[in-house]
Design an enzyme around this catalytic site. Structure first.
Site, PDB file in Angstrom:
ATOM      1  N   TRP A 161       0.839  -1.190   0.000  1.00  0.00           N
ATOM      2  CA  TRP A 161       0.000   0.000   0.000  1.00  0.00           C
ATOM      3  C   TRP A 161       0.881   1.250   0.000  1.00  0.00           C
ATOM      4  O   TRP A 161       1.835   1.366   0.763  1.00  0.00           O
ATOM      5  CB  TRP A 161      -0.906  -0.007   1.235  1.00  0.00           C
ATOM      6  N   ASP A 186     -16.634  11.803  -1.960  1.00  0.00           N
ATOM      7  CA  ASP A 186     -16.038  10.533  -1.545  1.00  0.00           C
ATOM      8  C   ASP A 186     -16.839   9.924  -0.387  1.00  0.00           C
ATOM      9  O   ASP A 186     -18.033  10.205  -0.204  1.00  0.00           O
ATOM     10  CB  ASP A 186     -14.571  10.758  -1.177  1.00  0.00           C
ATOM     11  N   ARG A 197     -10.412  -2.745   7.872  1.00  0.00           N
ATOM     12  CA  ARG A 197     -11.085  -1.432   7.890  1.00  0.00           C
ATOM     13  C   ARG A 197     -12.510  -1.555   8.457  1.00  0.00           C
ATOM     14  O   ARG A 197     -13.447  -0.946   7.957  1.00  0.00           O
ATOM     15  CB  ARG A 197     -11.108  -0.811   6.493  1.00  0.00           C
ATOM     16  N   LYS A 207     -16.336   6.501  -8.605  1.00  0.00           N
ATOM     17  CA  LYS A 207     -15.082   5.935  -8.100  1.00  0.00           C
ATOM     18  C   LYS A 207     -15.445   4.700  -7.285  1.00  0.00           C
ATOM     19  O   LYS A 207     -16.049   4.802  -6.222  1.00  0.00           O
ATOM     20  CB  LYS A 207     -14.338   6.943  -7.231  1.00  0.00           C
ATOM     21  N   ASP A 260     -14.411   1.701  -5.105  1.00  0.00           N
ATOM     22  CA  ASP A 260     -13.313   1.344  -4.212  1.00  0.00           C
ATOM     23  C   ASP A 260     -13.465  -0.089  -3.702  1.00  0.00           C
ATOM     24  O   ASP A 260     -14.557  -0.685  -3.752  1.00  0.00           O
ATOM     25  CB  ASP A 260     -13.270   2.325  -3.035  1.00  0.00           C
ATOM     26  N   MET A 261     -12.366  -0.636  -3.189  1.00  0.00           N
ATOM     27  CA  MET A 261     -12.350  -1.928  -2.491  1.00  0.00           C
ATOM     28  C   MET A 261     -11.239  -1.841  -1.459  1.00  0.00           C
ATOM     29  O   MET A 261     -10.071  -1.760  -1.819  1.00  0.00           O
ATOM     30  CB  MET A 261     -12.083  -3.084  -3.449  1.00  0.00           C
ATOM     31  N   ASN A 262     -11.584  -1.845  -0.179  1.00  0.00           N
ATOM     32  CA  ASN A 262     -10.614  -1.493   0.846  1.00  0.00           C
ATOM     33  C   ASN A 262     -10.163  -2.648   1.729  1.00  0.00           C
ATOM     34  O   ASN A 262      -9.652  -2.401   2.826  1.00  0.00           O
ATOM     35  CB  ASN A 262     -11.162  -0.355   1.716  1.00  0.00           C
ATOM     36  N   ASP A 310      -3.077   5.294  -3.205  1.00  0.00           N
ATOM     37  CA  ASP A 310      -3.523   6.224  -2.171  1.00  0.00           C
ATOM     38  C   ASP A 310      -2.424   7.214  -1.808  1.00  0.00           C
ATOM     39  O   ASP A 310      -2.695   8.234  -1.163  1.00  0.00           O
ATOM     40  CB  ASP A 310      -3.948   5.464  -0.909  1.00  0.00           C
TER      41      ASP A 310
END
Length: 738
Positions: A198, A365, A442, A475, A477-479, A547
Site C-alpha cells: 500500500w 467521496d 477497515r 469511483k 473502491d475496495m478497501n 492512495d
C-alpha cells in the site's frame, strides 16, 4: 489471413509485420512450441526447431528419443513423462490427475471472439485480427480443451486463453488452468516484476533468471498492492530503447500466478493464469470452464517498445465505451479535504471554489450514505444520509451541476460493515467460514459476490441512486482483501470456486451498470492501486493509481505502472502539504508536474490555499486542458528511471510528432553539479522544434542525439535558471514550427 496451417508438417504459423508465433502438432498429437519472436519468413516445415535426445533418467511412452520432459510444449500436462509444473491439472473420479489432450481439429477465422463473463481485448473490425482455435481431446475422459490464439494485425501481441469442456458422464475438478504457457529455448533473460505494498505499488524489481522457479502471485482475492499480474523478460543487454523484450499480462482481477520455471537444460517455461492455490472448479457433464485472457507482447525496441504495444492495445482495444477516446475531466475529490467531516453546504462551497479555478468535475467521496460518520458503520446501506445531505444525492448533484460542474460519487459496493442495516438483515451474505471467527479489515467484511442475489441487491440500490441523480463519474473502491473465503450458498465440493466466482460477480455488476448508464466514467480503486490490472480496464478506463499522492513517491509509482498500462488509465492528483501519507512538503508546481501524466485532478480544498497558490492551480488546470489530449493519448517514453537516478524523466509525443511534453524531476538538490542534457525520443528528426518560451529552435535529431540542455541553477550562478530546491521539477513543451 495472418495464420497459416501447413498440412504436411502440421504446423501453425501466426504472424504479422512484427512477430511470428509457431506451433507444431507433435508425433504424439500433443502441441509443441517452436518459436516466438521477431517476424521470420514462412516455410513449409520448421521441424528442425524440434530436437530430440535420449537423455539419462528419461521416461517415455514408446521411443526413448521422444520424451515430453525434453520437448518445448504449448500447453503442458504433468505426469506423462514431463516433470515440470503443468499448465493444467484435472482431478478425476478415480483420483487420477493424468490427462492426455491430443489434437483433434482447428479453425482459423478473421476477428476475435469475446469471452463470456470475462474481460478481454477485442477487434472492432474483422481485419484487425485473426484467431486460431485449436481443439484438443482427452478421449478417456471425453473432455475437450480449446486453445484460443488471436494475433493483432497492427500490434506485436498475441492474446491467449483456454476453455475446458466436459462431455463425459462423470464430473471432474479442474485444479489448474493457466491462461498462457510458453516454453522458450534458453534462459538468458532478466526477469522484471512490479511489486510493493500500500502506497508504494508497482516498484520495478529486476533479477536474472536462474534454474528453478521464479514467481509472483496473489492469494488475496484481488490482484493486490503486493504484486501485479504482469511480468517482463528481457535480454540482459536490453534497455529502454533497444534489445529483445517480452511482456506477459493477465486480463484478470483476482488471484493470479505469474511464473517462470527454468529447467536444468535452461529451457524457460513461462506461465500466467489463475492462482492454482485454493482453486478448484467442478465441471459437471455438459459444463465448461473458460480461463481469463493473457496477452504476450514482443519488442526489439527495448522496454519502451514493449510498453507502447500494451499502451496502444489496452487504451483502444481493451478499454471500451464513450470514455475510451475522450480526454478525462479535471476533477476535485473531497476526501483529503474533509474526510468524514462535511455537510452539504461545505461540499457546495468546495465545489464552487473548484469551479472558479477551472475544475470540471466534483467528486463526493466516502461518508454520504447510511449511518456513516466513520469507517466503522454504514457500508452496504446505499442510500443518502439526509442529516448531512438534506436533498440527498439528487439534490447535491443538481446544486453542483448548477455551478457548471459535473458530479461524481464514491462507492464501495463489495463490502459491508457489521454495523449496517444490510448485515443485520442478511448476515449470511458476507464471506465467512462456518465455525471460524471472521476477520475484518477497515472494520468491514466482504460481501459474497459469488451469489447472484447479493449482486442483484447491490445493483438495485446503486442503480436507483444513479437513475434519480445527475452522476457523471463513479469511483469504485475496495478497501480490504478477502479472508475466510467461504460461501454459504455452495456445497463443499464447490468452495474452491468462490474466489473466481467472486470476481465474476464483480465483473457482472460492472457490466450491468455500464450497459444501463453508458455515459458514466468509472474509475476503479482498491485502497489505491490494489486492483490496478488489465481486467479492470475493460470496465473502468482509469484506475486510482495509489492512495499515496506524494509527488516524489508518485514518480516511482507512475513510472512502474507505465510498463504495462497507458498514461490515461492512471488517476493522478495534486494533494495538500504536508502530504497525508508521508508528511512531506513538496512544491505545488512539482505536484502538478507529476500529476499531469495521468487522469489529472486535485485532492484538497482549494479555499485553504493562498491566493498565489490558487493562481498556480489555475495555471495548472489551463495547462492540462491545453495539452491533455497529447499527454493522455500520445506515445509515452520513459527517459530516466527514478529507481536508478536522482533525476527522473519521461515524455509524451503527439501522433503527428508536432507536440511533445517532457516531465523532468530532480528528487534531491545537488550543488556545483555537472552540466546536464536529456536525450529525447519519438520526435521527427527533420522537424524544427521550439522549446517553451525561448526564441531558439532545434531540429528533432539534435534533441534526440545531442540532447535537450537541462542544466539548472545548481550548476553555478542563478543565470542558469530559477533557484532549485529538493523535489524540483520542470515541464518542457516542444512545438514544431509550421
Amino acid at each position: 489471413m495472418s495464420i497459416i496451417f501447413h498440412q504436411v508438417s502440421r504446423e501453425f504459423h501466426l504472424y504479422n509485420d512484427s512477430i511470428s508465433y509457431i506451433i507444431k502438432i507433435l508425433p504424439n498429437d500433443q502441441l509443441g512450441q517452436l518459436y516466438f519472436g521477431k517476424r521470420i519468413h514462412d516455410r513449409e516445415d520448421f521441424g528442425y526447431l524440434l530436437e530430440f535426445a535420449n537423455r539419462p533418467m528419461t521416461s517415455v511412452l514408446q521411443d526413448y528419443g521422444f520424451s515430453m520432459e525434453h520437448v518445448r510444449q504449448e500447453y503442458p500436462a504433468y505426469g506423462t513423462t514431463d516433470f515440470r509444473l503443468p499448465a493444467l491439472e484435472i482431478l478425476q473420479e478415480n483420483g487420477s490427475r493424468l490427462t492426455n489432450f491430443t489434437y483433434e481439429s482447428h479453425r482459423i477465422f478473421a476477428g476475435k471472439p469475446g469471452l463470456k463473463g470475462l474481460p478481454a481485448t477485442y477487434a472492432e473490425r474483422e481485419e484487425e485480427a485473426d484467431t486460431l482455435e485449436i481443439t484438443l481431446k482427452d478421449r478417456l475422459l471425453n473432455m475437450t480443451l480449446v486453445l484460443l490464439y488471436t494475433i493483432f494485425a497492427g500490434e506485436s501481441a498475441v492474446a491467449r486463453s483456454a476453455r475446458f469442456e466436459n462431455h463425459g458422464e462423470a464430473p471432474v475438478y479442474v485444479t489448474r488452468a493457466m491462461s498462457l504457457s510458453v516454453d522458450l529455448p534458453d534462459c538468458d533473460y532478466d526477469w522484471i516484476q512490479f511489486s510493493g505494498a500500500w502506497s508504494r505499488e508497482r516498484q520495478v524489481k529486476t533479477r536474472r533468471l536462474e534454474q528453478g522457479i521464479q514467481a509472483v502471485s496473489s492469494a488475496r482475492g484481488h490482484s493486490s498492492h503486493n504484486h501485479n499480474p504482469f511480468i517482463v523478460l528481457k535480454r540482459p543487454g536490453a534497455d529502454e530503447f533497444q534489445g529483445e523484450v517480452m511482456g506477459f499480462s493477465l486480463v484478470y482481477s483476482g488471484n493470479f500466478l505469474a511464473q517462470a520455471e527454468v529447467d536444468t537444460y535452461n529451457v524457460t517455461r513461462v506461465m500466467l493464469g489463475i492462482n492454482p492455490f485454493a482453486f478448484t472448479w467442478k465441471l459437471e457433464s455438459g459444463e465448461d470452464f473458460q480461463t481469463p485472457e493473457a496477452v504476450m507482447a514482443y519488442s526489439q525496441e527495448g522496454l519502451n517498445g514493449m510498453s507502447q504495444v500494451f499502451h496502444r492495445l489496452y487504451r483502444t482495444r481493451l478499454a471500451r465505451g464513450v470514455w475510451r477516446d475522450r480526454v478525462r475531466p479535471v476533477l476535485l475529490n473531497n476526501w483529503e479535504a474533509t474526510y468524514f467531516d462535511f455537510n452539504e453546504e461545505k461540499l457546495v462551497n468546495i465545489a464552487r471554489a473548484a469551479k472558479e479555478d477551472g475544475v470540471e468535475l466534483f467528486v463526493l467521496d466516502d461518508g454520504w450514505f447510511g449511518e456513516r460518520s466513520s469507517d466503522s458503520s454504514g457500508l452496504g446501506d446505499w442510500y443518502a444520509n439526509l442529516d448531512r445531505l438534506p436533498g440527498g444525492i439528487r439534490g447535491l448533484s443538481e446544486k453542483v451541476e448548477a455551478l457548471g460542474l459535473k458530479f461524481g460519487l464514491w462507492v464501495e459496493l463489495e463490502m459491508v460493515n457489521p454495523d449496517s442495516e444490510l448485515y443485520r438483515e442478511h448476515p449470511d451474505w458476507a464471506l465467512e467460514t462456518p465455525g471460524r471467527t471472521p476477520s475484518q479489515g477497515r472494520n468491514q467484511l466482504v460481501l459474497d459476490f459469488s451469489r447472484k442475489e447479493v449482486v442483484d441487491h447491490i445493483y438495485g440500490m446503486i442503480a436507483r441512486i444513479l437513475s434519480e441523480s445527475r452522476v457523471s463519474y463513479i469511483k469504485w473502491d475496495m478497501n480490504r482483501s478477502i479472508t475466510e473465503c467461504y460461501s454459504k450458498a455452495f456445497p463443499a465440493d464447490r468452495q474452491g470456486e468462490i474466489f473466481h466466482r467472486y470476481i465474476l460477480g464483480v465483473y457482472s455488476l460492472y457490466e450491468r451498470l455500464i450497459e444501463n448508464f453508458p455515459e458514466i466514467l468509472f474509475e476503479s480503486c482498491a485502497s489505491g492501486g490494489a486492483r490496478f490490472d488489465a481486467g479492470m480496464l475493460f470496465y473502468a478506463p482509469q484506475c486510482w493509481t495509489s492512495d499515496d499522492s506524494d509527488a516524489v513517491e508518485r514518480i516511482k509509482i507512475q513510472y512502474g505502472t507505465s510498463f504495462g498500462y497507458p498514461v490515461v488509465s492512471m488517476g493522478a492528483h495534486v494533494s495538500a502539504v504536508p502530504n497525508h501519507q508521508l508528511c512531506r512538503y513538496t512544491p505545488l508546481e512539482t505536484r502538478g508536474n507529476v500529476a499531469y501524466f495521468g487522469a489529472f485532478g486535485y485532492e484538497l480544498d482549494l479555499q485553504k490555499l493562498q491566493e498565489d497558490e490558487r493562481a498556480v492551480v489555475r495555471q495548472q488546470i489551463a495547462f492540462m486542458k491545453e495539452y491533455r489530449e497529447v499527454i493522455q493519448f500520445g506515445t509515452f517514453y520513459r527517459l530516466r528511471s527514478p529507481f536508478e537516478h536522482n533525476i527522473a524523466a519521461w515524455m509524451v509525443v503527439s501522433d503527428d510528432k508536432k507536440t511533445a511534453v517532457v516531465g523532468y524531476y530532480k528528487i534531491l538538490n545537488d550543488v556545483n553539479c555537472e552540466f546536464r542534457r536529456l536525450r529525447l525520443k519519438g520526435l521527427d528528426p527533420d522537424m524544427r522544434y521550439g522549446v517553451g518560451d525561448s526564441d531558439g529552435w532545434f531540429y528533432g535529431d539534435e534533441l534526440m542525439e545531442s540532447g535537450l540542455v537541462t542544466t539548472d541553477a545548481s550548476a553555478g550562478q542563478p543565470a542558469f535558471g530559477e533557484f532549485c530546491t529538493d523535489f524540483w521539477s520542470r515541464i518542457y513543451v516542444l512545438k514544431a514550427f509550421c
